[in-house]
Design an enzyme around this catalytic site. Structure first.
Site, PDB file in Angstrom:
ATOM      1  N   TYR A  61       0.823  -1.221   0.000  1.00 44.98           N
ATOM      2  CA  TYR A  61       0.000   0.000   0.000  1.00 44.98           C
ATOM      3  C   TYR A  61       0.854   1.267   0.000  1.00 44.98           C
ATOM      4  CZ  TYR A  61      -4.462   2.337   1.176  1.00 44.98           C
ATOM      5  OH  TYR A  61      -5.611   3.091   1.156  1.00 44.98           O
ATOM      6  N   LYS A 108      -2.367   9.289   0.373  1.00 48.89           N
ATOM      7  CA  LYS A 108      -3.346   9.651   1.410  1.00 48.89           C
ATOM      8  C   LYS A 108      -2.714  10.583   2.450  1.00 48.89           C
ATOM      9  CE  LYS A 108      -6.934   7.451  -0.157  1.00 48.89           C
ATOM     10  NZ  LYS A 108      -8.048   8.203  -0.734  1.00 48.89           N
TER      11      LYS A 108
HETATM   12  N1  LIG Z   1     -12.621   0.463   0.758  1.00 44.05           N
HETATM   13  C1  LIG Z   1     -11.850   0.700   1.804  1.00 44.05           C
HETATM   14  O1  LIG Z   1     -11.572  -0.170   2.641  1.00 44.05           O
HETATM   15  C2  LIG Z   1     -11.298   2.083   2.031  1.00 44.05           C
HETATM   16  C3  LIG Z   1     -10.650   2.344   3.255  1.00 44.05           C
HETATM   17  C4  LIG Z   1     -10.153   3.624   3.483  1.00 44.05           C
HETATM   18  C5  LIG Z   1     -10.281   4.610   2.531  1.00 44.05           C
HETATM   19  N2  LIG Z   1     -10.900   4.304   1.343  1.00 44.05           N
HETATM   20  C6  LIG Z   1     -11.016   5.392   0.378  1.00 44.05           C
HETATM   21  O2  LIG Z   1     -12.378   5.578   0.061  1.00 44.05           O
HETATM   22  C7  LIG Z   1     -12.496   6.050  -1.277  1.00 44.05           C
HETATM   23  C8  LIG Z   1     -13.426   5.146  -2.053  1.00 44.05           C
HETATM   24  O3  LIG Z   1     -12.906   3.828  -2.009  1.00 44.05           O
HETATM   25  P1  LIG Z   1     -13.771   2.585  -2.514  1.00 44.05           P
HETATM   26  O4  LIG Z   1     -13.171   1.392  -1.866  1.00 44.05           O
HETATM   27  O5  LIG Z   1     -15.215   2.878  -2.373  1.00 44.05           O
HETATM   28  O6  LIG Z   1     -13.350   2.567  -4.074  1.00 44.05           O
HETATM   29  P2  LIG Z   1     -13.999   1.834  -5.330  1.00 44.05           P
HETATM   30  O7  LIG Z   1     -15.166   0.983  -4.942  1.00 44.05           O
HETATM   31  O8  LIG Z   1     -12.866   1.210  -6.066  1.00 44.05           O
HETATM   32  O9  LIG Z   1     -14.560   3.095  -6.188  1.00 44.05           O
HETATM   33  C9  LIG Z   1     -13.660   4.012  -6.704  1.00 44.05           C
HETATM   34  C10 LIG Z   1     -14.435   5.172  -7.261  1.00 44.05           C
HETATM   35  O10 LIG Z   1     -13.511   6.166  -7.719  1.00 44.05           O
HETATM   36  C11 LIG Z   1     -13.800   6.472  -9.065  1.00 44.05           C
HETATM   37  N3  LIG Z   1     -12.573   6.864  -9.760  1.00 44.05           N
HETATM   38  C12 LIG Z   1     -11.417   6.192  -9.887  1.00 44.05           C
HETATM   39  N4  LIG Z   1     -10.527   6.905 -10.591  1.00 44.05           N
HETATM   40  C13 LIG Z   1     -11.155   8.063 -10.938  1.00 44.05           C
HETATM   41  C14 LIG Z   1     -10.778   9.204 -11.667  1.00 44.05           C
HETATM   42  N5  LIG Z   1      -9.542   9.306 -12.220  1.00 44.05           N
HETATM   43  N6  LIG Z   1     -11.673  10.211 -11.816  1.00 44.05           N
HETATM   44  C15 LIG Z   1     -12.925  10.127 -11.291  1.00 44.05           C
HETATM   45  N7  LIG Z   1     -13.339   9.049 -10.576  1.00 44.05           N
HETATM   46  C16 LIG Z   1     -12.460   8.042 -10.411  1.00 44.05           C
HETATM   47  C17 LIG Z   1     -14.427   5.212  -9.637  1.00 44.05           C
HETATM   48  O11 LIG Z   1     -15.181   5.577 -10.794  1.00 44.05           O
HETATM   49  P3  LIG Z   1     -15.569   4.479 -11.919  1.00 44.05           P
HETATM   50  O12 LIG Z   1     -16.532   3.515 -11.258  1.00 44.05           O
HETATM   51  O13 LIG Z   1     -16.199   5.279 -12.990  1.00 44.05           O
HETATM   52  O14 LIG Z   1     -14.305   3.799 -12.315  1.00 44.05           O
HETATM   53  C18 LIG Z   1     -15.290   4.781  -8.458  1.00 44.05           C
HETATM   54  O15 LIG Z   1     -16.484   5.520  -8.422  1.00 44.05           O
HETATM   55  C19 LIG Z   1     -11.067   6.105  -1.823  1.00 44.05           C
HETATM   56  O16 LIG Z   1     -10.544   7.385  -1.612  1.00 44.05           O
HETATM   57  C20 LIG Z   1     -10.342   5.101  -0.962  1.00 44.05           C
HETATM   58  O17 LIG Z   1      -8.944   5.332  -0.906  1.00 44.05           O
HETATM   59  C21 LIG Z   1     -11.399   3.069   1.069  1.00 44.05           C
END
Ligand SMILES: NC(=O)c1ccc[n+]([C@@H]2O[C@H](COP(=O)([O-])OP(=O)(O)OC[C@H]3O[C@@H](n4cnc5c(N)ncnc54)[C@H](OP(=O)(O)O)[C@@H]3O)[C@@H](O)[C@H]2O)c1
Length: 254
Positions: A154, A161
């Protein structure tokens, strides 16, 4: 209950996962919502349709947040079609899971660009609208434990981040006096498309139960969205430059 009726919110990466949960949560509270995506047009359109079913205005807008021109066009669209912007949630993120030693220039650039630099593009473009919003405007960024801990595979995302959290503090210093709050939600592990690609995901998800200090109730996207809702509301007007951890207490013990 938090009532955000009449506010306009833009959520980046809102086609799925945590971003979609934030979009739906803010719409439930009364917001009109711009659902940003980059590739999942169908899923973003579905989220926008669910928001319209709640009686709010919604639009799905394609923009790569790592491209300045895309971000500027998206904010211009918000100005023309919605006439205001009260809440900006910087949620979109990218980056593969790999050791830093195996990270290419392209891998590192993508993580930094989409996860960190995008925040600069967004705030630079949106600040004039946010400043005009009439009450305190809210910018909320989604971060993770990689900002302050070492997590296997990571390194690039975690570093991006850390940059996001530092940028948010500096934006708070620069723009806090001009009516805008900048706060971070640092989320623990949530089962989404991206974390399902983690090497050893099943084992890692199974281990969450031992890290949680909230019994068997494990963290979901909606829990992160609840914290975003608080930071997007007037209840948090005097919360500035902060990071709110939402992880069931996972990171405060061994
Ligand atoms: N899941 C976890 O455990 C976790 C933990 C801590 C923090 N986070 C943070 O929470 C946030 C969301 O995570 P997630 O797990 O929900 O991610 P996810 O399910 O992979 O979804 C990612 C989202 O970001 C969009 N995206 C990616 N690249 C982009 C770009 N260049 N321009 C515009 N949109 C873009 C994708 O759009 P498309 O669908 O159109 O590709 C999708 O809507 C992130 O910042 C992640 O680092 C997640």
């Amino acid at each position: 209950m938090i009532d955000l009726t009449g506010k306009t919110a833009l959520i980046t990466g809102a086609s799925r996962g945590i971003g979609a949960a934030c979009a739906l949560k803010l719409a439930e509270a009364g917001c009109n919502v711009i659902v940003n995506y980059v590739s999942s047009a169908g899923r973003a359109t579905e989220v926008a349709a669910r928001i319209r079913d709640m009686g709010r205005s919604a639009a799905a807008v394609k923009a790569d947040v790592g491209v300045r021109e895309d971000v500027e066009s998206m904010i211009e669209f918000v100005k023309l079609e919605f006439g205001a912007l009260d809440i900006l949630v910087s949620n979109a993120a990218t980056g593969g899971f790999r050791p830093l030693l195996a990270t290419t220039d392209a891998n590192f650039a993508a993580a930094m660009n989409v996860n960190a630099r995008a925040l600069v593009y967004l705030v630079q473009a949106a600040a004039p609208l946010l400043e005009q919003c009439g009450s305190r405007a809210k910018v909320v960024a989604i971060s993770s434990h990689g900002a302050h801990m070492a997590i296997p595979m990571y390194g690039a995302i975690g570093s991006s981040k850390a940059a996001v959290e530092a940028l948010m503090r500096h934006f708070a210093l620069e723009l806090g006096g001009r009516g805008i709050n900048f706060n971070v939600v640092r989320a623990g592990l949530v089962d989404t498309d991206s974390t399902r690609r983690l090497p050893g995901a099943e084992q890692i998800f199974a281990g969450r139960i031992h890290k949680s200090m909230t019994g068997e109730r494990l963290l979901e996207a909606e829990d992160v969205a609840n914290a975003v809702l608080f930071l997007a509301s007037p209840l948090s007007d005097l919360v500035q430059g902060c990071t709110l951890t939402v992880d069931g207490g996972a990171d405060v013990h061994l």
